[in-house]
Design a protein around this motif. Structure first.
Motif, PDB file in Angstrom:
ATOM      1  N   HIS A  94     -15.684  18.655 -27.286  1.00  0.00           N
ATOM      2  CA  HIS A  94     -14.864  17.325 -27.540  1.00  0.00           C
ATOM      3  C   HIS A  94     -14.069  16.701 -26.494  1.00  0.00           C
ATOM      4  CE1 HIS A  94     -12.646  14.630 -30.085  1.00  0.00           C
ATOM      5  NE2 HIS A  94     -11.576  15.236 -29.754  1.00  0.00           N
ATOM      6  N   LEU A  95     -13.231  17.784 -26.096  1.00  0.00           N
ATOM      7  CA  LEU A  95     -12.190  17.436 -24.910  1.00  0.00           C
ATOM      8  C   LEU A  95     -13.260  16.659 -23.673  1.00  0.00           C
ATOM      9  CD1 LEU A  95     -10.167  20.786 -24.617  1.00  0.00           C
ATOM     10  CD2 LEU A  95      -9.176  18.746 -25.226  1.00  0.00           C
ATOM     11  N   LYS A  96     -14.035  17.239 -23.259  1.00  0.00           N
ATOM     12  CA  LYS A  96     -14.834  16.853 -22.142  1.00  0.00           C
ATOM     13  C   LYS A  96     -15.384  15.483 -22.299  1.00  0.00           C
ATOM     14  CE  LYS A  96     -18.862  17.693 -19.127  1.00  0.00           C
ATOM     15  NZ  LYS A  96     -19.638  16.537 -19.523  1.00  0.00           N
ATOM     16  N   GLN A  97     -15.796  15.089 -23.920  1.00  0.00           N
ATOM     17  CA  GLN A  97     -16.248  13.835 -24.179  1.00  0.00           C
ATOM     18  C   GLN A  97     -15.159  12.702 -24.021  1.00  0.00           C
ATOM     19  OE1 GLN A  97     -17.740  13.301 -28.217  1.00  0.00           O
ATOM     20  NE2 GLN A  97     -19.105  11.794 -27.530  1.00  0.00           N
ATOM     21  N   VAL A  98     -14.088  13.243 -24.555  1.00  0.00           N
ATOM     22  CA  VAL A  98     -12.828  12.317 -24.574  1.00  0.00           C
ATOM     23  C   VAL A  98     -12.624  12.007 -23.065  1.00  0.00           C
ATOM     24  CG1 VAL A  98     -10.147  12.205 -24.834  1.00  0.00           C
ATOM     25  CG2 VAL A  98     -11.681  13.092 -26.572  1.00  0.00           C
ATOM     26  N   PHE A  99     -12.475  12.936 -22.262  1.00  0.00           N
ATOM     27  CA  PHE A  99     -12.033  12.541 -20.657  1.00  0.00           C
ATOM     28  C   PHE A  99     -13.193  11.713 -20.289  1.00  0.00           C
ATOM     29  CE2 PHE A  99      -9.465  16.409 -20.824  1.00  0.00           C
ATOM     30  CZ  PHE A  99      -8.309  15.843 -20.570  1.00  0.00           C
ATOM     31  N   ASN A 100     -14.486  11.819 -20.649  1.00  0.00           N
ATOM     32  CA  ASN A 100     -15.562  10.841 -20.305  1.00  0.00           C
ATOM     33  C   ASN A 100     -15.313   9.726 -20.534  1.00  0.00           C
ATOM     34  OD1 ASN A 100     -18.300  13.442 -20.829  1.00  0.00           O
ATOM     35  ND2 ASN A 100     -17.271  12.705 -18.660  1.00  0.00           N
ATOM     36  N   LEU A 101     -15.014   9.426 -21.919  1.00  0.00           N
ATOM     37  CA  LEU A 101     -14.491   8.083 -22.405  1.00  0.00           C
ATOM     38  C   LEU A 101     -13.228   7.490 -21.733  1.00  0.00           C
ATOM     39  CD1 LEU A 101     -14.923   8.726 -26.145  1.00  0.00           C
ATOM     40  CD2 LEU A 101     -16.590   7.318 -24.867  1.00  0.00           C
ATOM     41  N   LEU A 102     -12.517   8.184 -21.216  1.00  0.00           N
ATOM     42  CA  LEU A 102     -11.402   7.426 -20.522  1.00  0.00           C
ATOM     43  C   LEU A 102     -11.772   7.212 -19.114  1.00  0.00           C
ATOM     44  CD1 LEU A 102      -8.481  10.094 -21.137  1.00  0.00           C
ATOM     45  CD2 LEU A 102      -8.589   7.853 -21.896  1.00  0.00           C
ATOM     46  N   GLY A 103     -13.048   7.478 -18.661  1.00  0.00           N
ATOM     47  CA  GLY A 103     -13.693   6.953 -17.675  1.00  0.00           C
ATOM     48  C   GLY A 103     -13.838   7.942 -16.379  1.00  0.00           C
ATOM     49  N   TYR A 104     -13.518   9.307 -16.876  1.00  0.00           N
ATOM     50  CA  TYR A 104     -13.683  10.360 -15.892  1.00  0.00           C
ATOM     51  C   TYR A 104     -15.049  10.611 -15.411  1.00  0.00           C
ATOM     52  CZ  TYR A 104      -8.709  11.786 -16.807  1.00  0.00           C
ATOM     53  OH  TYR A 104      -7.457  11.490 -16.813  1.00  0.00           O
ATOM     54  N   ASP A 105     -15.473  10.829 -14.462  1.00  0.00           N
ATOM     55  CA  ASP A 105     -16.811  11.455 -13.953  1.00  0.00           C
ATOM     56  C   ASP A 105     -17.005  12.880 -14.669  1.00  0.00           C
ATOM     57  OD1 ASP A 105     -15.961  13.518 -12.259  1.00  0.00           O
ATOM     58  OD2 ASP A 105     -16.270  11.979 -10.550  1.00  0.00           O
ATOM     59  N   GLU A 106     -18.426  13.200 -14.646  1.00  0.00           N
ATOM     60  CA  GLU A 106     -18.730  14.543 -15.005  1.00  0.00           C
ATOM     61  C   GLU A 106     -17.789  15.745 -14.422  1.00  0.00           C
ATOM     62  OE1 GLU A 106     -21.008  15.640 -17.794  1.00  0.00           O
ATOM     63  OE2 GLU A 106     -20.683  13.259 -18.132  1.00  0.00           O
ATOM     64  N   GLU A 107     -17.667  15.858 -13.208  1.00  0.00           N
ATOM     65  CA  GLU A 107     -16.968  16.870 -12.770  1.00  0.00           C
ATOM     66  C   GLU A 107     -15.462  16.873 -12.999  1.00  0.00           C
ATOM     67  OE1 GLU A 107     -16.325  20.324 -10.846  1.00  0.00           O
ATOM     68  OE2 GLU A 107     -18.287  19.497 -11.299  1.00  0.00           O
ATOM     69  N   LYS A 108     -14.995  15.608 -12.942  1.00  0.00           N
ATOM     70  CA  LYS A 108     -13.502  15.632 -13.253  1.00  0.00           C
ATOM     71  C   LYS A 108     -13.223  15.821 -14.628  1.00  0.00           C
ATOM     72  CE  LYS A 108      -9.503  12.545 -12.991  1.00  0.00           C
ATOM     73  NZ  LYS A 108      -9.044  11.337 -12.391  1.00  0.00           N
ATOM     74  N   ALA A 109     -14.151  15.375 -15.427  1.00  0.00           N
ATOM     75  CA  ALA A 109     -13.979  15.618 -17.100  1.00  0.00           C
ATOM     76  C   ALA A 109     -14.049  17.082 -17.327  1.00  0.00           C
ATOM     77  CB  ALA A 109     -15.110  14.852 -17.752  1.00  0.00           C
ATOM     78  N   LYS A 110     -15.020  17.823 -16.725  1.00  0.00           N
ATOM     79  CA  LYS A 110     -15.018  19.243 -16.793  1.00  0.00           C
ATOM     80  C   LYS A 110     -13.811  19.839 -16.242  1.00  0.00           C
ATOM     81  CE  LYS A 110     -18.156  23.171 -15.139  1.00  0.00           C
ATOM     82  NZ  LYS A 110     -17.185  23.836 -14.475  1.00  0.00           N
ATOM     83  N   GLN A 111     -13.380  19.644 -15.130  1.00  0.00           N
ATOM     84  CA  GLN A 111     -12.304  20.115 -14.560  1.00  0.00           C
ATOM     85  C   GLN A 111     -11.051  20.004 -15.580  1.00  0.00           C
ATOM     86  OE1 GLN A 111     -11.762  18.701 -10.439  1.00  0.00           O
ATOM     87  NE2 GLN A 111     -13.583  19.962  -9.668  1.00  0.00           N
ATOM     88  N   SER A 112     -10.948  18.771 -16.071  1.00  0.00           N
ATOM     89  CA  SER A 112      -9.910  18.537 -16.862  1.00  0.00           C
ATOM     90  C   SER A 112      -9.945  19.415 -18.093  1.00  0.00           C
ATOM     91  CB  SER A 112      -9.674  16.874 -17.212  1.00  0.00           C
ATOM     92  OG  SER A 112      -9.482  16.000 -16.028  1.00  0.00           O
ATOM     93  N   THR A 113     -11.037  19.358 -18.620  1.00  0.00           N
ATOM     94  CA  THR A 113     -11.245  20.312 -19.944  1.00  0.00           C
ATOM     95  C   THR A 113     -10.690  21.646 -19.676  1.00  0.00           C
ATOM     96  OG1 THR A 113     -12.856  18.806 -20.783  1.00  0.00           O
ATOM     97  CG2 THR A 113     -12.879  21.262 -21.532  1.00  0.00           C
ATOM     98  N   GLU A 114     -10.997  22.168 -18.558  1.00  0.00           N
ATOM     99  CA  GLU A 114     -10.761  23.520 -18.107  1.00  0.00           C
ATOM    100  C   GLU A 114      -9.474  23.837 -18.056  1.00  0.00           C
ATOM    101  OE1 GLU A 114     -13.089  24.118 -14.875  1.00  0.00           O
ATOM    102  OE2 GLU A 114     -14.793  24.705 -15.542  1.00  0.00           O
ATOM    103  N   LYS A 115      -8.407  22.842 -17.697  1.00  0.00           N
ATOM    104  CA  LYS A 115      -7.222  22.792 -17.217  1.00  0.00           C
ATOM    105  C   LYS A 115      -6.440  22.877 -18.550  1.00  0.00           C
ATOM    106  CE  LYS A 115      -7.278  20.673 -12.712  1.00  0.00           C
ATOM    107  NZ  LYS A 115      -7.128  19.292 -12.362  1.00  0.00           N
ATOM    108  N   VAL A 116      -6.997  21.859 -19.510  1.00  0.00           N
ATOM    109  CA  VAL A 116      -6.259  21.875 -20.727  1.00  0.00           C
ATOM    110  C   VAL A 116      -6.488  23.309 -21.488  1.00  0.00           C
ATOM    111  CG1 VAL A 116      -6.348  20.975 -23.127  1.00  0.00           C
ATOM    112  CG2 VAL A 116      -6.422  19.417 -21.023  1.00  0.00           C
ATOM    113  N   MET A 117      -7.718  23.701 -21.408  1.00  0.00           N
ATOM    114  CA  MET A 117      -7.722  24.969 -21.925  1.00  0.00           C
ATOM    115  C   MET A 117      -6.980  26.049 -21.672  1.00  0.00           C
ATOM    116  SD  MET A 117      -9.779  24.782 -24.924  1.00  0.00           S
ATOM    117  CE  MET A 117     -10.126  26.630 -25.020  1.00  0.00           C
TER     118      MET A 117
END
Length: 211
Positions: A94-117
């Protein structure tokens, strides 16, 4: 619920907050923005509220309590049973999808998800269990401003209270001293990029709740 209007607005209602997050340059900026977000009902890291003093019921006192988690409580992060693992995995998707919807590419969305977790897991590990939270004595710790500053020295509490628009209290109640000590350590040990991902999620999450 006007879904058409919501779709048209997109992220415009939260864009000012996202821009402020992006401009964070140091821990002072970070702490100022945390106070500003708390004043606007976004609650990263911990919760603040006023309530009747449990040991002096004639007075109302400021309370600070552990928080900052996207999942309901610490057990969702610390338990290794199958259900907890499945919930954590779904949450990260869910986190990754939200970051994707904000316009993050796959790698940045993945990294942002890991940082939040990483931040939320660390907060969870410092949090009281459900049983501990039911202990009225364990969760009642009246401290002075000076004691709180000593307990969590990396967080400027006077500036925080001023930042949320209240008179700086001389004393207040905290539920979990260990938690706030950990928050202080995290401020110096966690990268600004990680904090930006975490605050971004907190802003977006509140907007999702109120859609």
């Amino acid at each position: 619920m006007n879904t058409e209007s919501t779709e048209l607005k997109g992220i415009d209602p939260i864009r000012p907050d996202l821009e402020l997050i992006d401009k964070i340059a140091d821990t002072n900026d970070l702490q100022q923005l945390i106070a500003q977000l708390h004043a606007s009902r976004v609650s990263p890291l911990f919760n603040i509220y006023a309530a009747q003093d449990r040991k002096n019921t004639t007075e109302i006192i400021v309370n600070l309590s552990q928080g900052g988690l996207g999942l309901p409580d610490r057990d969702y992060y610390t338990s290794e049973d199958k259900r907890s693992t499945e919930i954590r995995n779904a949450y990260q998707q869910h986190l990754k999808q939200v970051f994707n919807l904000l316009g993050y590419d796959e790698e940045k969305a993945k990294q942002s998800t890991e940082k939040v977790m990483a931040i939320e897991t660390r907060l969870a590990n410092a949090s009281y269990t459900r049983l501990e939270r039911r202990d009225p004595n364990k969760t009642y710790n009246k401290v002075s401003l000076q004691e709180m500053q000593f307990n969590s020295p990396m967080f400027n509490w006077s500036n925080y209270f001023s930042g949320i628009g209240i008179e700086v209290p001389t004393e207040f109640v905290i539920d979990n001293p260990t938690f706030f000590s950990e928050v202080s350590r995290m401020l110096s040990e966690t990268s600004l990029d990680s904090w930006k991902s975490y605050l971004t999620w907190n802003v977006v999450n509140l907007s999702l709740i109120h859609i």
